[in-house]
Design an enzyme around this catalytic site. Structure first.
Site, PDB file in Angstrom:
ATOM      1  CE1 TYR A 146      -4.109  -2.836   4.909  1.00  0.00           C
ATOM      2  CE2 TYR A 146      -3.104  -0.654   4.568  1.00  0.00           C
ATOM      3  CZ  TYR A 146      -3.537  -1.734   3.986  1.00  0.00           C
ATOM      4  OH  TYR A 146      -3.943  -2.001   2.776  1.00  0.00           O
TER       5      TYR A 146
ATOM      6  CB  SER B 211      -0.873   0.058   1.355  1.00  0.00           C
ATOM      7  OG  SER B 211      -1.372   1.321   1.462  1.00  0.00           O
TER       8      SER B 211
END
Length: 269
Positions: free
Chosen positions: A160, A147
């Site tokens: 995350y 990401s």
């Protein structure tokens, strides 16, 4: 572009895509199905993933094997490894993931453990398994989905972002170790994607917004990442916003970045 070289021969090979119920995983399944690969796809929502599997079979004429399993658990990863046993895997796409959407201190420790296992240990085990055969035959592709958050941690995104940073470092290290073996790796670091991710994390976002931080279609992200793959890019940031975030996070003084990150979360998340 990449294509299954065994389609016209006697042996077919497999592309394994985790988290293929929707979003990027589904888009990768369609992409590799369209290139002639048989597929092994994982998910947890039985009715939805089996429907998607049938759609892919009808559209591309490939075999699609569905593995209903939870890769955030050790047994779930073992289940997938057992189903992969003996099958010639040429492609592994480690895509399965989820977010929490809470501050770290407010997150359930069980959820934190699951997220870290899914994004680190599970991917390491799956990668280790397929690499043995890939190195022997001097051919194979491993794609890890990270990401743009790997470069720019945000409040309510701590675990995350940290786990996604692991994937960048892991992939770059593998790239260097695998030089000259014929096995290629790539890590993809997209920004906002129109998928079920944010709803699953309890985040309320406006997917209709326009501009640089607009939500992109999964198929567009995959197409951009695969173009980067063909160019030999190990770290793919397939959208302009992600590229900007990566650059700014690396150039801005830390105090400035911390302040801007807080403003960004309040405005967009």
């Amino acid at each position: 572009m990449m294509q299954n070289k065994s389609v016209s021969g006697t042996r077919r090979t497999y592309a394994v895509i985790t988290g293929a119920t929707s979003g990027l995983g589904l888009a990768y399944a369609k992409w590799f199905g369209g290139k002639g690969y048989d597929l092994i796809i994982t998910g947890r929502r039985k009715d939805i993933i089996e429907k998607r599997a049938e759609e892919i079979r009808e559209a591309y004429g490939c075999s699609v094997e569905v593995v209903l399993t939870d890769l955030a658990e050790e047994q779930g990863t073992a289940n997938l490894l057992a189903r992969m046993d003996g099958k010639p895997v040429d492609v592994l796409v480690n895509n399965a993931g989820f977010g929490l959407g809470l501050e770290f201190a407010d997150s359930d420790i069980k959820d934190i453990r699951r997220l870290i296992f899914l994004q680190t240990s599970a991917i390491a085990e799956l990668t280790h398994y397929v690499l043995r055969d890939m190195k022997k035959k001097h051919h194979g592709t491993i794609i890890n989905i990270s990401s743009d958050g790997a470069f720019a941690p945000l409040p309510k995104n701590v675990t995350y972002a940290a786990s996604k940073r692991f994937l960048v470092t892991f992939t770059e290290g593998l790239h260097m170790e695998l030089a000259g073996t014929g096995v290629r790796v790539q890590v993809v670091c997209p920004g906002f994607i129109d998928s079920d991710f944010h709803e699953g994390a309890g985040m309320h976002v406006d997917k209709k917004k326009k501009g640089m931080f607009a939500f992109r279609h999964p198929e567009t992200v995959v197409a951009g990442a695969m173009k980067d793959y063909e160019k030999g890019k190990v770290v793919s940031v397939p959208d302009l916003a992600g590229k900007l975030i990566k650059v700014l996070a690396g150039l801005l003084p830390q105090k400035v970045y911390y302040g801007l990150a807080g403003i960004f979360v309040k405005k967009f998340l």
